[in-house]
Design a protein around this motif. Structure first.
Motif, PDB file in Angstrom:
ATOM      1  N   GLY A 205       0.750  -1.193   0.250  1.00 57.15           N
ATOM      2  CA  GLY A 205      -0.006   0.042   0.073  1.00 57.15           C
ATOM      3  C   GLY A 205       0.796   0.967   0.110  1.00 57.15           C
ATOM      4  O   GLY A 205       0.181   2.393   0.309  1.00 57.15           O
ATOM      5  N   VAL A 206       2.166   1.322   0.065  1.00 62.44           N
ATOM      6  CA  VAL A 206       3.315   2.478   0.223  1.00 62.44           C
ATOM      7  C   VAL A 206       3.542   2.133  -1.185  1.00 62.44           C
ATOM      8  O   VAL A 206       4.398   2.274  -1.967  1.00 62.44           O
ATOM      9  CB  VAL A 206       4.281   2.221   1.400  1.00 62.44           C
ATOM     10  N   GLU A 207       2.313   3.417  -1.909  1.00 68.45           N
ATOM     11  CA  GLU A 207       3.409   3.820  -3.689  1.00 68.45           C
ATOM     12  C   GLU A 207       3.804   4.112  -3.757  1.00 68.45           C
ATOM     13  O   GLU A 207       4.637   4.096  -4.794  1.00 68.45           O
ATOM     14  CB  GLU A 207       1.437   4.247  -4.036  1.00 68.45           C
ATOM     15  N   GLU A 208       4.952   5.275  -2.802  1.00 65.08           N
ATOM     16  CA  GLU A 208       6.330   5.097  -3.251  1.00 65.08           C
ATOM     17  C   GLU A 208       7.264   4.895  -3.248  1.00 65.08           C
ATOM     18  O   GLU A 208       8.561   4.887  -3.506  1.00 65.08           O
ATOM     19  CB  GLU A 208       6.389   6.097  -2.346  1.00 65.08           C
ATOM     20  N   LEU A 209       7.181   3.958  -2.515  1.00 61.08           N
ATOM     21  CA  LEU A 209       8.114   2.389  -2.804  1.00 61.08           C
ATOM     22  C   LEU A 209       8.418   1.798  -3.931  1.00 61.08           C
ATOM     23  O   LEU A 209       9.184   1.180  -4.582  1.00 61.08           O
ATOM     24  CB  LEU A 209       7.975   1.448  -1.794  1.00 61.08           C
ATOM     25  N   ASN A 210       7.040   1.889  -4.655  1.00 58.94           N
ATOM     26  CA  ASN A 210       6.614   1.466  -5.838  1.00 58.94           C
ATOM     27  C   ASN A 210       7.552   2.017  -6.639  1.00 58.94           C
ATOM     28  O   ASN A 210       7.648   3.397  -6.926  1.00 58.94           O
ATOM     29  CB  ASN A 210       5.503   1.320  -6.392  1.00 58.94           C
ATOM     30  N   ASN A 211       8.242   1.720  -7.916  1.00 62.11           N
ATOM     31  CA  ASN A 211       9.405   1.867  -9.003  1.00 62.11           C
ATOM     32  C   ASN A 211      10.427   3.183  -8.477  1.00 62.11           C
ATOM     33  O   ASN A 211      10.480   4.333  -9.382  1.00 62.11           O
ATOM     34  CB  ASN A 211       8.354   2.767  -9.539  1.00 62.11           C
ATOM     35  N   ASN A 212      11.451   2.929  -7.503  1.00 60.01           N
ATOM     36  CA  ASN A 212      11.614   4.027  -6.755  1.00 60.01           C
ATOM     37  C   ASN A 212      13.257   3.291  -5.939  1.00 60.01           C
ATOM     38  O   ASN A 212      13.719   2.342  -6.314  1.00 60.01           O
ATOM     39  CB  ASN A 212      11.166   3.902  -5.250  1.00 60.01           C
ATOM     40  N   PRO A 213      13.984   4.157  -7.240  1.00 59.41           N
ATOM     41  CA  PRO A 213      15.174   3.807  -7.051  1.00 59.41           C
ATOM     42  C   PRO A 213      16.156   3.745  -5.756  1.00 59.41           C
ATOM     43  O   PRO A 213      17.112   3.346  -5.895  1.00 59.41           O
ATOM     44  CB  PRO A 213      16.862   4.644  -8.022  1.00 59.41           C
ATOM     45  N   ASP A 214      14.990   4.550  -4.911  1.00 57.76           N
ATOM     46  CA  ASP A 214      16.242   4.661  -3.928  1.00 57.76           C
ATOM     47  C   ASP A 214      15.542   3.969  -2.787  1.00 57.76           C
ATOM     48  O   ASP A 214      15.166   4.582  -1.435  1.00 57.76           O
ATOM     49  CB  ASP A 214      16.247   5.853  -3.350  1.00 57.76           C
ATOM     50  N   ALA A 215      14.538   2.719  -2.836  1.00 60.44           N
ATOM     51  CA  ALA A 215      14.342   1.810  -1.340  1.00 60.44           C
ATOM     52  C   ALA A 215      15.249   1.839  -0.761  1.00 60.44           C
ATOM     53  O   ALA A 215      15.918   1.052  -1.356  1.00 60.44           O
ATOM     54  CB  ALA A 215      13.081   1.119  -2.172  1.00 60.44           C
TER      55      ALA A 215
END
Length: 313
Positions: free
Chosen positions: A183-193
């Protein structure tokens, strides 16, 4: 926080084709296996993943002096969720030197850095074995800006239990501790997770407690073993879902061979090293000269708040 941000963090996700038994794509996984406790790839400071690309590191003053111990239990015959049941090669990362009583809540443990570019609906899971003196409570945190000098960490889930009244818990593995971050959309498609597992105060007592309440109180010297540390994704994004926006801040060339690097936008920029030290500032520019930079990893922060990594060879 340790400053060893290996270049492996920047490797493209060409190897991310493995699937877990749950039907998800395994982005990165560490099983810490090797022919002996001194022959695990990457060593005790930055063990290498067995699947995918990413880095794992100790944070705070935590250490790994063993640094690898059995991933199976000599007493019960049970162990981590690793399907290999013999030691070796089934090993686990053994960490210690957690915070003293009453200090550094959620500051010591391990950190995992991984790119989720092209993927969505992220899940993080791990196996954990606690010695009698190890703490009973651990918090999993995540950040969406792992490339920043000081990332913003968010508590995702707390794993805790009432300390055992006595006896031995040191052979107990807590397997498949799972944190659903879909549910954490900001972790999707993220080079800096990035993710952390940190020792924390017991939520009831408000201080560290040992995993047993017998004659071995908590003092930070207990050993916490980790195994099968895994980041997965439930969704693979289509190309049109993760194309680079024309408005995205881009650095080129990156990596740099100690040359002038250019930006696709004119910005005020600050350049930091991995210790968070400011090494350069520039106003209203679309380039910087890296000739005088030492080889390593730097972070460029723009006046608009965007942070990007720059590798200087």
């Amino acid at each position: 926080m340790k400053t060893n941000y290996n270049v492996l963090k920047l490797v493209a996700i060409a190897m991310l084709v493995s699937s877990s038994s749950w039907g998800q794509t395994t982005l990165v996984q560490w099983n810490f296996n090797g022919p002996s406790a001194t022959e695990v790839p990457g060593g005790g400071t930055s063990p290498l993943p067995v699947i995918g690309a990413g880095t794992i590191e100790l944070i705070g003053a935590s250490t790994s002096t063993i640094p690898f111990a059995a991933g199976v239990s000599g007493t019960t015959g049970l162990g981590s969720s690793d399907p290999i049941t013999t030691n070796p090669p089934n090993l686990a990362w053994a960490t210690t030197n957690y915070a003293p009583v009453g200090t550094e809540n959620k500051q010591r443990g391990i950190q995992i850095n991984v790119s989720t570019v092209g993927f969505a609906e992220i899940t993080f899971r791990f196996d954990q074995r606690l010695s009698n003196k190890a703490g009973n409570t651990y918090v999993v945190q995540y950040t969406t800006d792992g490339g920043a000098p000081i990332p913003d960490w968010v508590d995702a889930q707390t794993f805790t239990f009432t300390p055992a009244p006595g006896g031995t818990t040191g052979d107990v593995w807590y397997n498949l501790r799972t944190v659903d971050l879909s549910g954490v959309e900001e972790l999707n498609n993220n080079p800096d997770a990035a993710f952390r597992i940190v020792g924390a105060f017991d939520p009831t007592s408000g201080d560290y407690l040992a995993s047993t309440s017998g004659a071995t109180p908590y003092d930070g010297t207990g050993v916490v073993r980790y195994d099968m540390v895994t980041v997965t994704a439930a969704t693979t994004l289509g190309v049109n879902q993760f194309e680079v926006s024309s408005n995205e801040f881009v650095i080129s060339p990156n990596p740099s061979n100690k040359e002038v690097v250019t930006f696709n936008q004119t910005q005020d920029v600050e350049v930091f090293d991995t210790l968070g030290k400011l090494v350069l500032t520039a106003k209203n520019t679309n380039s910087i000269d890296t000739k005088s930079f030492h080889s390593g990893i730097y972070f460029i922060r723009t006046g608009s708040g965007v942070t990007r990594k720059l590798v200087v060879k």
